[in-house]
Every structure is written in structure tokens, then in C-alpha cells.
Design a protein around this motif. Structure first.
Motif, mmCIF file in Angstrom:
data_model
loop_
_atom_site.group_PDB
_atom_site.id
_atom_site.type_symbol
_atom_site.label_atom_id
_atom_site.label_comp_id
_atom_site.label_asym_id
_atom_site.label_seq_id
_atom_site.Cartn_x
_atom_site.Cartn_y
_atom_site.Cartn_z
ATOM 1 N N MET B 1 14.773 -50.772 60.475
ATOM 2 C CA MET B 1 15.384 -49.652 59.767
ATOM 3 C C MET B 1 16.313 -50.184 58.682
ATOM 4 O O MET B 1 16.832 -51.289 58.793
ATOM 5 N N TYR B 3 19.844 -49.592 56.549
ATOM 6 C CA TYR B 3 21.140 -48.924 56.654
ATOM 7 C C TYR B 3 21.927 -49.104 55.363
ATOM 8 O O TYR B 3 21.874 -50.178 54.744
ATOM 9 N N PRO B 81 17.204 -54.068 63.069
ATOM 10 C CA PRO B 81 16.311 -53.396 64.020
ATOM 11 C C PRO B 81 16.899 -52.124 64.622
ATOM 12 O O PRO B 81 16.166 -51.209 64.962
ATOM 13 N N ASP B 82 18.224 -52.047 64.758
ATOM 14 C CA ASP B 82 18.818 -50.854 65.355
ATOM 15 C C ASP B 82 20.300 -50.777 65.018
ATOM 16 O O ASP B 82 20.846 -51.673 64.377
ATOM 17 N N LEU B 83 20.921 -49.685 65.464
ATOM 18 C CA LEU B 83 22.321 -49.432 65.111
ATOM 19 C C LEU B 83 23.262 -50.495 65.674
ATOM 20 O O LEU B 83 24.268 -50.822 65.044
ATOM 21 N N ASP B 84 22.978 -51.034 66.852
ATOM 22 C CA ASP B 84 23.884 -52.036 67.412
ATOM 23 C C ASP B 84 23.997 -53.247 66.498
ATOM 24 O O ASP B 84 25.092 -53.763 66.257
ATOM 25 N N VAL B 85 22.844 -53.694 65.984
ATOM 26 C CA VAL B 85 22.849 -54.833 65.065
ATOM 27 C C VAL B 85 23.577 -54.437 63.774
ATOM 28 O O VAL B 85 24.415 -55.184 63.253
ATOM 29 N N LEU B 87 25.902 -52.174 63.385
ATOM 30 C CA LEU B 87 27.345 -52.030 63.595
ATOM 31 C C LEU B 87 28.029 -53.388 63.672
ATOM 32 O O LEU B 87 29.148 -53.556 63.177
ATOM 33 N N ALA B 105 21.970 -44.588 58.385
ATOM 34 C CA ALA B 105 20.578 -45.044 58.322
ATOM 35 C C ALA B 105 19.850 -44.295 57.216
ATOM 36 O O ALA B 105 20.135 -43.119 56.959
#
Lengths: 421, 107
Positions: B1, B3, B81-85, B87, B105
Motif C-alpha cells: 500500500m 501512504y 505493506p501495512d499501517l504498522d510498518v 507508523l 493511505a
């Protein structure tokens, strides 16, 4: 004569109690495994709910399946596939924007690779607002209905429903992963999960709203049940054990905590014989286990240890206050917040007298002016110093700020019983 | 994704030399690690010009679209790959540029 039961049919009550048990024991597992398989919390939740509804129809007729969890997961999975076929557009959509379906392969998950844990971390994700985390955790992990959660938090069912819908939409849109956090994130993320569970517990133990029953045992029980689940999934985490011990030792005192007339009974007046011995034993054993680990305790472990001291004393006067104060000193180092300083000052009052404690409270006034326990504690200290008119003002301030009906009743009586100066 | 990291700031001062150096270090790192898509710092909002061509004729106005205390000072676009990465990267970005960072995103 009654006709013989045909096929595998079982008495309705047996079937319903089997469904109730399966709901308690299997709901989170069914939702969690579907969420991973289909990468979508909506589909997971709706299909799981459908599977339980089908069980209500089928089990009394067909009998309770030998492995209820597997039956429910399989049935829910079929419903999910049916749903996706019916709404193939939606399938494409969820493939585009959905959750990360599988864990990142570069992060080894080891012993804690359990779908339920992924579900818990997703629902309690720090990018969601606290109220959304609470609602989502109770719904998706706890299996409470939207109506039950709405009643617990004094919002309408539609508000609660929107809260859950919005949270699920953010999870999808923002790419919140369905994954156990990486090792270096784990302590912070576990503490986020525990904050959700502790909030649920506290709301049950001392409801904040005037509209609510003063204590809601269903909420404390749910918080304990979910914390037990987290402990099964993260058995080596000291703070998980600490929070469970804290909840058990607090819950143990519930039977003596509200008087027949609906007033909150303070610790020094509680009938210790009414306390729950099994919960105390379990709580103490968790605290001992953490002490034996030799690992420096976190916040919840220290709070649990303080509660272990209280629940070890046969009488309020037997309380080992120097131990309580030593534990608060440790807690202040971890968490130098004014609320912790207030609770420490209450222990100081027992050791060094109300005057010393009152001096410590004065420093906290600016930070805690809107916090009713501050005024209630200050009122008690002023009472002990025979400053009745000051105490009356402080009680009134506490009454104005407090929401819990049992607490208001208690404070009102204390204020009435002040002797004229 | 992908961001968008929006750098949110409430003072007109541009990045100091120290901040700019820290941003360079961060940029090099995320390029090496493969998260980088694009980034840039913006001039002060009082140098902005607004164009509105929703009607027949383009209307050009001096100054920012919204007079607000907080404004967009710069941005990153990253691939994660995702929000944790995202953030975790945003935390490092905020430290480097010494400003708040909003994470959103792309659809």
C-alpha cells in the motif's frame, strides 16, 4: 406416553446450553480464523453470527456435534463463501483493499501464532480511538452483541453500531494488519490491549455514569474472561499476569463492596469474610509467580501486589502499610502521574498521619481538581483533622463530580455525619 | 500500500540545517530499504496561489486556500505493506523533521 425421540435429537435445553458454552469458548476462535481466511472482519463477524444462528436451528434436531468449534468454523466458512459468491463485486473490493491476509513471513511468530491473538491486536490497535477499540474487542473477541455493549456504555445501539462500522472501515482503509506485532513493538502493543481490558473491567467495577447500575458484574466477568484468554495466548508476559491478578483481587472484594442500602462500602468497613477466597487465592498465586520470576514488575504487577497486601490483611488495621507505600514508591518511578501520587498519599496517611498526607495532596490540586477521588480523599483527611467545614466543602465537590450512584450515596452519608467543628 | 505522510507544522520557519540533515539521513535510509516513493518540502503557505476553474473562468487568488494555524510543510509518499510498518516509519520521519506527521493511505 411421549413418543421416542427420533434421530440424534437432544432435549432443547441441552442443545441450547451447548450453544451457550460454544459461544463462550469458540466465538473468538471462529471469528479469528475466518478473519484470517477471508481477510475481512465484516465477513468474519457476520458469517460467525450466522453459524451460531444455524446451530440454534440444527443442534436440537441433529444433536450437538462432537467438535462444536470445528462445526461452527466450517459452517461459518461455508456461509462466508456463499456470501462472497453472491457479492462477487465485494470480493474484488476486499481483495484490493482488504487486510493483509497472511502474516509477513519475515517475522517469526513462534508459540504465539494464534488467530485469536491477531484478532485481539487488530481490535485494540493504537490507530483506533479508545472507544472504538473497546467496542470492537467486546464484539469481535468477546462475542457480546451490539445491544449488550451499547447498554454497558450508555450509548444507543445505532451509535455503537456506527462506532464498530467506522472502526472496521478504518482497519480496511488504513491497512491495519491482521498480525501479531513484531517483537520490538510487542510490549507497547500488549499494553494497549491491556488498557482496553482494564477499561472494560473498571467500567464494570465502578460504573462512571449516573444512569448505570453502580456495579456491572457481567462486564467485570467479561474483562476477566478476556484477560484469561490473553494470558493463555501470552503466558510469559508479566503484565498480562499482573492485570489478571489485579482484576481477580479486585473482583474478590465485590461481595462486600455495596451495602444493602446501595452505598459503596470503603475498604476499612468491608466485611472481609464476604470476600471471595478462591479469587484471592488465585490472585495471590499469580503475584507470587511474578515475584519469583525476578523480572522487574510493570504497572499492573505493582497494582496487583498492592492489592495482594490488602487482601492478605485479616483486618484493615493489620494492613502492612509500609509494604503498600514501598510498592507505590516503585509505581511512582514507573508512572509519575498525579493519580498514582494521590493513591500513594493515602498510604502515607496511614503511616505518617493525615497532616503529612494532606500536605502532599495540596501539591496535586491543580492536576486533579476535576477528579472526584481527589476531593473524596481530601475530605477524609480533613475529617480526621477535625476540620469539619473544610471537609464538608470537599465532600460536596466530590459528590458534584462523581457519577457512580453508590459512591454518591456513600459520600453524601459521610458529609452528613461530619461533626460540627 | 502507499501512504502519504503529511508534515504538519504551525510555524512559518522552514527546516533548520540540523533538521534538513536529519531528513537527508532518513531519506537515504528509506531509499535503501525500499520504502521511498517520493518526498518534498514545500515553501511557506503565504507563497501559495489558489486556482479555481470550476466555473467558466479560472479564478486566481493569492495566499493559501485555508487560513489555518497548522499547514502542510512537506510530505513523503512511501510504500509499506501495512499501517504498522507505515507508523514505525512515520515515527522516524517525525523525529527527523522535528514536526508532527499525519499518516493516510492512498485508495
Amino acid at each position: 406416553m411421549q413418543p421416542q425421540g427420533r434421530g440424534a435429537g437432544v432435549p432443547l435445553n441441552d442443545a441450547l446450553s451447548a450453544i451457550g458454552r460454544a459461544h463462550r469458548e469458540e466465538w473468538a476462535r471462529v471469528v479469528a480464523s475466518l478473519a484470517r481466511r477471508f481477510g475481512d472482519l465484516d465477513i468474519a463477524e457476520e458469517s460467525s453470527a450466522e453459524a451460531f444462528a444455524i446451530a440454534v436451528e440444527r443442534w436440537p434436531v441433529d444433536g450437538v456435534p462432537p467438535n462444536p468449534g470445528a462445526w461452527l468454523t466450517m459452517t461459518a466458512g461455508r456461509r462466508a463463501i456463499d456470501r462472497l459468491r453472491r457479492e462477487s463485486k465485494r470480493e474484488n473490493k476486499h481483495r484490493e483493499a482488504g487486510l493483509v491476509i497472511d502474516a509477513d513471513p519475515h517475522e517469526p511468530l513462534g508459540a504465539i501464532d494464534d488467530d485469536r491473538l491477531r484478532l485481539i491486536f487488530t481490535c485494540a490497535h493504537p490507530a483506533l480511538a479508545m472507544e472504538a477499540r473497546v467496542a470492537l474487542t467486546l464484539r469481535m473477541v468477546g462475542g457480546l452483541s451490539a445491544g449488550e455493549i451499547a447498554r454497558a456504555f450508555l450509548v444507543t445501539e445505532s451509535t455503537l453500531g456506527q462506532r464498530i462500522t467506522r472502526a472496521k472501515a478504518k482497519i480496511r482503509a488504513a491497512g491495519i494488519p491482521y498480525r501479531v506485532p513484531a517483537a520490538h513493538d510487542l510490549p507497547a502493543r500488549v499494553s494497549g490491549v491491556l488498557a482496553v481490558l482494564f477499561l472494560v473491567f473498571n467500567e464494570g467495577y465502578l460504573a462512571t455514569g449516573r444512569e448505570s447500575d453502580p456495579m456491572r458484574p457481567a462486564l467485570t466477568a467479561e474483562a476477566i474472561r478476556l484477560t484469561r484468554l490473553v494470558r493463555v495466548l501470552l503466558p510469559d508476559d508479566g503484565e498480562v499476569a499482573g492485570l489478571l491478578a489485579l482484576m481477580l483481587l479486585t473482583e474478590a472484594r465485590a461481595p462486600g463492596r455495596i451495602s444493602a442500602s446501595g452505598e459503596l462500602v470503603p475498604l476499612q468497613e468491608q466485611d472481609r469474610g464476604a470476600w471471595h477466597p478462591a479469587l484471592i487465592t488465585e490472585g495471590h498465586s499469580l503475584v507470587r509467580e511474578r515475584l519469583a520470576s525476578g523480572v522487574a514488575p510493570g504497572r499492573y504487577q505493582l497494582l496487583a501486589a498492592i492489592n495482594a497486601v490488602h487482601t492478605s490483611a485479616r483486618d484493615f488495621r493489620d494492613t502492612d502499610w509500609s509494604q503498600v507505600l514501598a510498592l507505590y514508591d516503585q509505581l511512582v518511578r514507573l508512572d509519575p502521574s498525579p493519580v498514582v501520587a494521590l493513591n500513594r498519599a493515602i498510604a502515607v496517611a496511614e503511616l505518617d498521619g493525615p497532616e503529612v498526607a494532606l500536605a502532599e495532596l495540596e501539591d496535586l490540586e491543580p492536576a486533579l481538581a476535576g477528579y472526584h477521588p481527589f476531593h473524596a480523599s481530601r475530605a477524609e483527611l480533613l475529617r480526621r483533622l477535625h476540620r469539619s467545614s473544610d471537609a464538608a466543602v470537599a465532600y460536596q465537590r466530590a459528590i458534584d463530580l462523581a457519577g457512580n450512584t453508590a459512591e454518591v450515596a456513600h459520600l453524601t452519608r459521610r458529609r452528613r455525619q461530619l461533626r460540627p467543628a | 500500500m502507499q501512504y502519504l505522510f503529511s508534515v504538519i507544522h504551525d510555524e512559518i520557519e522552514l527546516a533548520t540545517a540540523e533538521e534538513a540533515a536529519a531528513i537527508d539521513v532518513f531519506n537515504e535510509r528509506i531509499q535503501t530499504e525500499g520504502y521511498w516513493v517520493f518526498a518534498g518540502g514545500l515553501t511557506a503557505p503565504d507563497a501559495a496561489t489558489v486556482v479555481d476553474n470550476r466555473r467558466d473562468q479560472a479564478l486566481v487568488t493569492d495566499g493559501p486556500f485555508l487560513e489555518s494555524k497548522e499547514y502542510l510543510a512537506g510530505f513523503w509518499i512511501i510504500e509499506a505493506p501495512d499501517l504498522d510498518v507505515a507508523l514505525a516509519l512515520a515515527g522516524d520521519a517525525s523525529k527527523a523533521c522535528n514536526r508532527k506527521v499525519e499518516v493516510r493511505a492512498f485508495r
